[in-house]
Write a protein that holds these residues in place. Structure first.
Motif, mmCIF file in Angstrom:
data_model
loop_
_atom_site.group_PDB
_atom_site.id
_atom_site.type_symbol
_atom_site.label_atom_id
_atom_site.label_comp_id
_atom_site.label_asym_id
_atom_site.label_seq_id
_atom_site.Cartn_x
_atom_site.Cartn_y
_atom_site.Cartn_z
ATOM 1 N N LYS A 96 -82.515 -7.044 16.250
ATOM 2 C CA LYS A 96 -82.394 -5.720 17.378
ATOM 3 C C LYS A 96 -81.530 -5.036 17.777
ATOM 4 O O LYS A 96 -81.832 -3.546 18.206
ATOM 5 C CB LYS A 96 -83.214 -6.772 19.118
ATOM 6 C CG LYS A 96 -83.436 -6.177 20.010
ATOM 7 C CD LYS A 96 -83.427 -6.538 21.654
ATOM 8 C CE LYS A 96 -83.699 -6.330 22.266
ATOM 9 N NZ LYS A 96 -84.602 -6.739 23.661
ATOM 10 N N PHE A 97 -80.351 -5.504 17.526
ATOM 11 C CA PHE A 97 -79.662 -4.101 18.013
ATOM 12 C C PHE A 97 -78.322 -4.679 16.396
ATOM 13 O O PHE A 97 -77.609 -5.473 15.623
ATOM 14 C CB PHE A 97 -78.711 -6.084 18.707
ATOM 15 C CG PHE A 97 -78.559 -5.413 20.198
ATOM 16 C CD1 PHE A 97 -79.644 -4.312 20.950
ATOM 17 C CD2 PHE A 97 -79.648 -6.937 20.547
ATOM 18 C CE1 PHE A 97 -79.499 -3.955 22.650
ATOM 19 C CE2 PHE A 97 -80.022 -6.517 22.269
ATOM 20 C CZ PHE A 97 -80.239 -5.619 22.502
ATOM 21 N N GLY A 98 -77.876 -3.367 16.393
ATOM 22 C CA GLY A 98 -77.381 -3.154 14.926
ATOM 23 C C GLY A 98 -75.473 -2.958 14.887
ATOM 24 O O GLY A 98 -76.008 -2.281 16.140
ATOM 25 N N VAL A 99 -75.231 -2.979 13.634
ATOM 26 C CA VAL A 99 -73.801 -2.944 14.580
ATOM 27 C C VAL A 99 -73.158 -1.843 12.820
ATOM 28 O O VAL A 99 -73.949 -2.781 11.473
ATOM 29 C CB VAL A 99 -73.225 -3.519 14.570
ATOM 30 C CG1 VAL A 99 -72.734 -5.189 13.863
ATOM 31 C CG2 VAL A 99 -71.571 -2.859 15.056
ATOM 32 N N SER A 100 -72.288 -1.048 12.961
ATOM 33 C CA SER A 100 -71.897 -1.114 11.545
ATOM 34 C C SER A 100 -70.583 -0.306 11.640
ATOM 35 O O SER A 100 -69.702 -0.502 12.821
ATOM 36 C CB SER A 100 -72.320 0.641 10.919
ATOM 37 O OG SER A 100 -72.579 1.896 11.597
ATOM 38 N N ILE A 229 -60.879 1.346 20.790
ATOM 39 C CA ILE A 229 -60.941 1.535 18.940
ATOM 40 C C ILE A 229 -61.791 2.355 19.011
ATOM 41 O O ILE A 229 -62.686 3.006 19.244
ATOM 42 C CB ILE A 229 -62.159 -0.181 19.076
ATOM 43 C CG1 ILE A 229 -61.095 -1.079 19.399
ATOM 44 C CG2 ILE A 229 -62.205 -0.345 17.444
ATOM 45 C CD1 ILE A 229 -62.192 -2.779 19.039
ATOM 46 N N PRO A 230 -61.946 3.506 17.405
ATOM 47 C CA PRO A 230 -62.139 3.822 17.149
ATOM 48 C C PRO A 230 -63.909 3.979 17.362
ATOM 49 O O PRO A 230 -64.148 3.045 16.375
ATOM 50 C CB PRO A 230 -61.641 4.806 16.025
ATOM 51 C CG PRO A 230 -60.696 4.358 16.352
ATOM 52 C CD PRO A 230 -60.242 2.892 17.160
ATOM 53 N N CYS A 231 -64.302 5.109 17.504
ATOM 54 C CA CYS A 231 -66.380 4.865 17.402
ATOM 55 C C CYS A 231 -66.641 6.298 17.091
ATOM 56 O O CYS A 231 -66.641 6.921 17.487
ATOM 57 C CB CYS A 231 -66.711 4.522 18.289
ATOM 58 S SG CYS A 231 -68.528 3.976 19.157
ATOM 59 N N SER A 232 -67.907 5.735 16.112
ATOM 60 C CA SER A 232 -68.445 6.842 16.179
ATOM 61 C C SER A 232 -68.888 7.202 16.861
ATOM 62 O O SER A 232 -70.078 7.055 17.568
ATOM 63 C CB SER A 232 -69.638 6.470 15.004
ATOM 64 O OG SER A 232 -68.922 5.701 13.801
ATOM 65 N N ASP A 233 -69.820 9.137 16.752
ATOM 66 C CA ASP A 233 -70.357 9.213 18.258
ATOM 67 C C ASP A 233 -72.104 8.668 17.677
ATOM 68 O O ASP A 233 -71.743 7.770 16.817
ATOM 69 C CB ASP A 233 -70.467 10.723 17.738
ATOM 70 C CG ASP A 233 -69.304 11.634 17.754
ATOM 71 O OD1 ASP A 233 -68.891 10.636 18.842
ATOM 72 O OD2 ASP A 233 -69.171 12.578 17.553
ATOM 73 N N SER A 234 -72.858 8.894 18.891
ATOM 74 C CA SER A 234 -73.979 9.223 18.382
ATOM 75 C C SER A 234 -75.097 8.849 17.276
ATOM 76 O O SER A 234 -75.888 8.240 17.499
ATOM 77 C CB SER A 234 -74.895 9.219 19.752
ATOM 78 O OG SER A 234 -75.079 10.223 19.663
ATOM 79 N N ILE A 235 -74.482 9.738 16.663
ATOM 80 C CA ILE A 235 -74.723 9.946 15.103
ATOM 81 C C ILE A 235 -74.293 9.383 13.915
ATOM 82 O O ILE A 235 -73.495 10.050 14.051
ATOM 83 C CB ILE A 235 -75.482 11.377 15.037
ATOM 84 C CG1 ILE A 235 -76.358 11.676 15.886
ATOM 85 C CG2 ILE A 235 -76.139 11.117 13.322
ATOM 86 C CD1 ILE A 235 -78.135 10.673 15.991
ATOM 87 N N ALA A 236 -74.626 8.018 13.712
ATOM 88 C CA ALA A 236 -73.493 8.014 12.417
ATOM 89 C C ALA A 236 -73.485 7.509 11.312
ATOM 90 O O ALA A 236 -75.586 7.169 10.977
ATOM 91 C CB ALA A 236 -73.217 6.437 13.130
ATOM 92 N N ASN A 237 -73.244 8.059 10.377
ATOM 93 C CA ASN A 237 -73.356 7.875 8.603
ATOM 94 C C ASN A 237 -73.467 6.137 8.499
ATOM 95 O O ASN A 237 -72.815 5.673 8.949
ATOM 96 C CB ASN A 237 -72.672 8.698 7.943
ATOM 97 C CG ASN A 237 -72.517 10.254 8.172
ATOM 98 O OD1 ASN A 237 -73.871 10.511 8.541
ATOM 99 N ND2 ASN A 237 -71.095 11.036 8.297
ATOM 100 N N VAL A 238 -74.611 5.872 8.097
ATOM 101 C CA VAL A 238 -74.957 5.011 6.926
ATOM 102 C C VAL A 238 -75.441 4.964 5.933
ATOM 103 O O VAL A 238 -76.379 4.395 5.751
ATOM 104 C CB VAL A 238 -76.023 3.351 8.139
ATOM 105 C CG1 VAL A 238 -75.919 2.197 7.191
ATOM 106 C CG2 VAL A 238 -75.415 3.653 10.164
#
Length: 320
Positions: A96-100, A229-238
């Motif tokens: 349900k919740f993802g993380v990269s 902590i550096p975090c990607s924008d709403s659009i992340a490269n996965v």
């Protein structure tokens, strides 16, 4: 090569090498023995970045005359320890919740035996203000990106530390790391927050730093933001796809998919191997009742891939 560089690029180039020296990634070679080891050519490649407009590429495959490149010397590349890319993506979409996240400068965190360092020597100006100044000799103290053996060394090192730990998070990381990318998830926000904390501490204890976090979990986003902590924008490269963490949707770049379908016969094995995994990963199978659908598609994909590679004994992969 130096003569073709502009004054501005030479200064940036020198800052990058100085930074590598200060961080302990490289060292200056004194009393160099030219008959021993190997010298790597290198060149700049432009980046879309305001702070670092170029990155340095060390060409381990360059051959000069009858002299072999570093990658064709008696250098054992080792077996592939990479996890299956499609399986990682499918497991990721089950949660349900993802993380990269990615491992910061992953290759440069793995030390190189001193006896092997002479095979990673390279030259750079002793005075960046004078393009005609004598060259200074450097060599790597760590594994460099581009050598044929580097992926194996990195993956073997990461797996060694994770397997020694043996915790649930370590097992998850071991299955869901692809080179220097981590892709996982949990079915509740609190479990994902716990995973985030445990993963950071676990990798840090092994000498690696996880950064560029992206998630569709609002609470974890706030925690990451507060911790600076550096975090990607709403659009992340996965792993080659684009993940919109706001809508929790994946998309495959249209031009890349069009290119793949144009260059491969639709319905053929090559088409199936290259295009089907990308289509499957766009689908959102979030409920456990669809596990059978995942297994069916993965078995078809693996059968086609195995037959195309000529393997005698098809092996079904455990994607969970």
């Amino acid at each position: 090569m130096v003569q073709r560089l502009t004054t501005e690029i030479i200064q940036v180039y020198d800052k990058l090498i100085t930074n590598q020296l200060e961080r302990g990634f490289i060292e200056i070679v004194t009393n160099d023995d030219v008959s021993s080891g190997h010298y790597l050519p290198h060149h700049p490649v432009k980046k879309n970045s305001d702070t670092t407009p170029i990155r340095i590429i060390y060409d381990c495959s360059c051959k000069v005359g009858n002299n072999p490149s570093l990658n064709v010397r008696p250098l054992d590349a080792g077996p592939s320890l990479l996890n299956d890319l499609a399986s990682i993506m499918l497991r990721f979409r089950m949660h349900k919740f993802g993380v990269s996240a990615d491992i910061e400068k992953a290759f440069l965190q793995v030390g190189l035996e001193e006896s092997d360092r002479d095979f990673t020597k390279f030259m750079w100006l002793s005075d960046p203000d004078d393009p005609n100044s004598p060259f200074r000799i450097y060599r790597f103290k760590v594994v460099l990106f581009g050598a044929a053996c580097s992926p194996f060394i990195l993956n073997a090192t990461v797996k060694f530390h994770l397997e020694n730990d043996g915790s649930e998070t370590a097992v998850d990381l071991s299955k869901n790391i692809y080179v220097d990318n981590v892709l996982s998830g949990r079915d509740s926000e609190q479990k994902l927050i716990d995973y985030h904390t445990e993963a950071i501490n676990l990798m840090k204890s092994s000498g690696f730093n996880l950064r560029e976090w992206a998630t569709n979990c609002a609470e974890l986003k706030e925690i990451v933001a507060k911790a600076n902590i550096p975090c990607s924008d709403s659009i992340a490269n996965v792993l080659g796809l684009r993940w919109d963490t706001d809508s929790d949707s994946l998309r495959y770049p249209d031009k890349e998919l069009d290119k793949a379908t144009e260059s491969k016969a639709v319905g053929g094995r090559s088409y199936t191997i290259h295009v089907i995994p990308n289509i499957l990963t766009i689908c959102r199978y979030g409920k456990k009742r669809n596990t059978a659908v995942f297994v069916l598609f993965m078995n078809v994909y693996n059968d086609v891939k195995i037959q195309s590679s000529g393997e005698k004994s098809p092996q079904k992969r455990d994607i969970y």
